[in-house]
Design a protein around this motif. Structure first.
Motif, mmCIF file in Angstrom:
data_model
loop_
_atom_site.group_PDB
_atom_site.id
_atom_site.type_symbol
_atom_site.label_atom_id
_atom_site.label_comp_id
_atom_site.label_asym_id
_atom_site.label_seq_id
_atom_site.Cartn_x
_atom_site.Cartn_y
_atom_site.Cartn_z
ATOM 1 N N MET A 1 0.963 -1.729 -0.231
ATOM 2 C CA MET A 1 -0.330 0.270 -0.187
ATOM 3 C C MET A 1 1.106 1.427 0.321
ATOM 4 O O MET A 1 0.693 1.961 -0.535
ATOM 5 C CB MET A 1 -1.158 0.032 0.941
ATOM 6 C CG MET A 1 -1.995 -0.669 1.314
ATOM 7 S SD MET A 1 -3.006 -0.840 -0.719
ATOM 8 C CE MET A 1 -4.236 1.056 0.147
ATOM 9 N N ARG A 2 2.179 1.390 0.982
ATOM 10 C CA ARG A 2 2.809 2.214 0.875
ATOM 11 C C ARG A 2 3.511 2.154 -1.056
ATOM 12 O O ARG A 2 3.465 3.509 -0.877
ATOM 13 C CB ARG A 2 4.024 1.991 1.817
ATOM 14 C CG ARG A 2 4.653 3.409 1.851
ATOM 15 C CD ARG A 2 5.946 3.013 2.839
ATOM 16 N NE ARG A 2 6.591 2.311 2.532
ATOM 17 C CZ ARG A 2 7.202 1.711 2.150
ATOM 18 N NH1 ARG A 2 8.122 2.720 1.694
ATOM 19 N NH2 ARG A 2 8.114 0.570 2.351
ATOM 20 N N LYS A 3 3.796 1.270 -1.591
ATOM 21 C CA LYS A 3 4.814 1.940 -2.654
ATOM 22 C C LYS A 3 3.514 2.388 -3.566
ATOM 23 O O LYS A 3 3.684 3.054 -4.539
ATOM 24 C CB LYS A 3 5.149 0.343 -3.143
ATOM 25 C CG LYS A 3 6.008 0.050 -2.810
ATOM 26 C CD LYS A 3 6.830 -1.524 -3.127
ATOM 27 C CE LYS A 3 8.303 -2.036 -2.758
ATOM 28 N NZ LYS A 3 8.168 -2.983 -3.187
ATOM 29 N N ALA A 4 2.181 1.732 -3.702
ATOM 30 C CA ALA A 4 0.857 1.823 -4.150
ATOM 31 C C ALA A 4 0.829 3.571 -4.131
ATOM 32 O O ALA A 4 0.726 4.552 -5.176
ATOM 33 C CB ALA A 4 -0.054 1.461 -3.862
ATOM 34 N N GLY A 5 0.601 4.397 -2.685
ATOM 35 C CA GLY A 5 0.513 5.410 -2.448
ATOM 36 C C GLY A 5 1.708 6.133 -3.071
ATOM 37 O O GLY A 5 0.943 7.542 -3.383
ATOM 38 N N THR A 6 2.863 5.885 -3.507
ATOM 39 C CA THR A 6 3.952 6.154 -3.512
ATOM 40 C C THR A 6 3.459 6.619 -4.886
ATOM 41 O O THR A 6 4.080 8.285 -5.216
ATOM 42 C CB THR A 6 5.529 6.510 -3.048
ATOM 43 O OG1 THR A 6 5.481 6.128 -1.942
ATOM 44 C CG2 THR A 6 6.331 6.715 -4.122
ATOM 45 N N LEU A 7 3.598 5.755 -5.564
ATOM 46 C CA LEU A 7 2.919 5.445 -7.194
ATOM 47 C C LEU A 7 2.502 6.897 -7.213
ATOM 48 O O LEU A 7 2.746 7.530 -8.200
ATOM 49 C CB LEU A 7 3.474 4.270 -8.090
ATOM 50 C CG LEU A 7 4.452 3.312 -7.768
ATOM 51 C CD1 LEU A 7 4.041 1.732 -8.153
ATOM 52 C CD2 LEU A 7 5.285 3.717 -9.260
#
Length: 258
Positions: A1-7
């Motif tokens: 979820m953190r990677k998705a939010g950053t992207l």
């Protein structure tokens, strides 16, 4: 979820730099609004299964569904392979499938204000298109629109992977686009198709990319099943095929053009 939010945050900031271009992209998808006027006038003077108001609501929903499901990954991926830029993407611990998906999702968010403005404009021009949808059908239509976007994205990403074997995967996509244009319900709702052609079209993935979610959002009575199962079957099939082509294609990739 953190990677998705950053992207999503990165690509949203990137897309917002091109606000004027996003407005032009939204206008480029205005074909259903042109057909809205054509079919509405035709329904007033002929015998059609839909009334002028139903035609107007349907094509307005087609416009919104197409705005939410537009995909361009085949052009991006082809350029990455031909120019050797895919090599840099492969150094990241992230499948390019998700990288491009995040870019498409962020573009939807950046495009939304322009789509709302265009919708309000056409509500003013075509009062017969105004209606209050049923909450249940509306939420179901939104869910199917998300599934339609994922299906179209997976289909086009699978086509894009053909770039490992041919440098013009976009040519294959143009053939699919012709089928999409005529069988998806973009040109005309499936109700006006001859019965044999309609039955054939419903076996392909194309009507589920536009017609099914648009008809539900427009408040029309449509058969949800077996359409939903066919939609999911095509989605799983293209996803598995894309994984196979990805593995085989990486063995052929040599970073040409880098």
């Amino acid at each position: 979820m953190r990677k998705a939010g950053t992207l999503l945050s990165v690509y949203l900031a990137y897309m917002l730099e091109y606000r004027a271009e996003l407005f032009l992209w939204a206008l480029a998808g205005a074909l259903p609004l042109i057909l809205l006027g054509v079919w509405t006038e035709a329904a007033r003077g002929g015998e059609f299964p839909l009334s002028p108001g139903e035609f107007a609501r349907y094509f307005l929903m087609v416009f919104l569904v197409r705005q939410a499901t537009v995909v361009w990954v085949v052009w991006e991926f082809e350029r990455d392979v031909v120019e050797g830029r895919l090599s840099f993407r492969l150094l990241r611990p992230l499948d390019p499938f998700f990288d491009h998906l995040a870019a498409h999702t962020a573009e939807r968010l950046a495009r939304l204000p322009f789509v709302v403005l265009l919708t309000l404009l056409f509500f003013a021009l075509f009062p017969e298109a105004r209606f209050l949808p049923e909450p249940g059908a509306f939420l179901l239509g939104l869910g199917l629109t998300v599934l339609a976007f994922l299906l179209r994205y997976t289909m086009q990403y699978t086509t894009a992977l053909l770039t490992f074997w041919t440098e013009r995967a976009t040519s294959v996509e143009e053939v699919f686009f012709l089928l999409y244009l005529f069988l998806s319900g973009t040109i005309a709702p499936l109700e006006v198709f001859p019965e044999p052609l309609k039955s054939l079209a419903l076996l392909t993935p194309f009507p589920y990319l536009v017609y099914l979610p648009a008809a539900l959002l427009a408040g029309q009575e449509v058969a949800l099943f077996p359409g939903l199962w066919i939609m999911l079957l095509w989605g799983v099939g293209f996803l598995l095929l894309s994984r196979l082509l990805w593995r085989l294609g990486l063995r052929r990739y040599s970073g040409q053009g880098a």
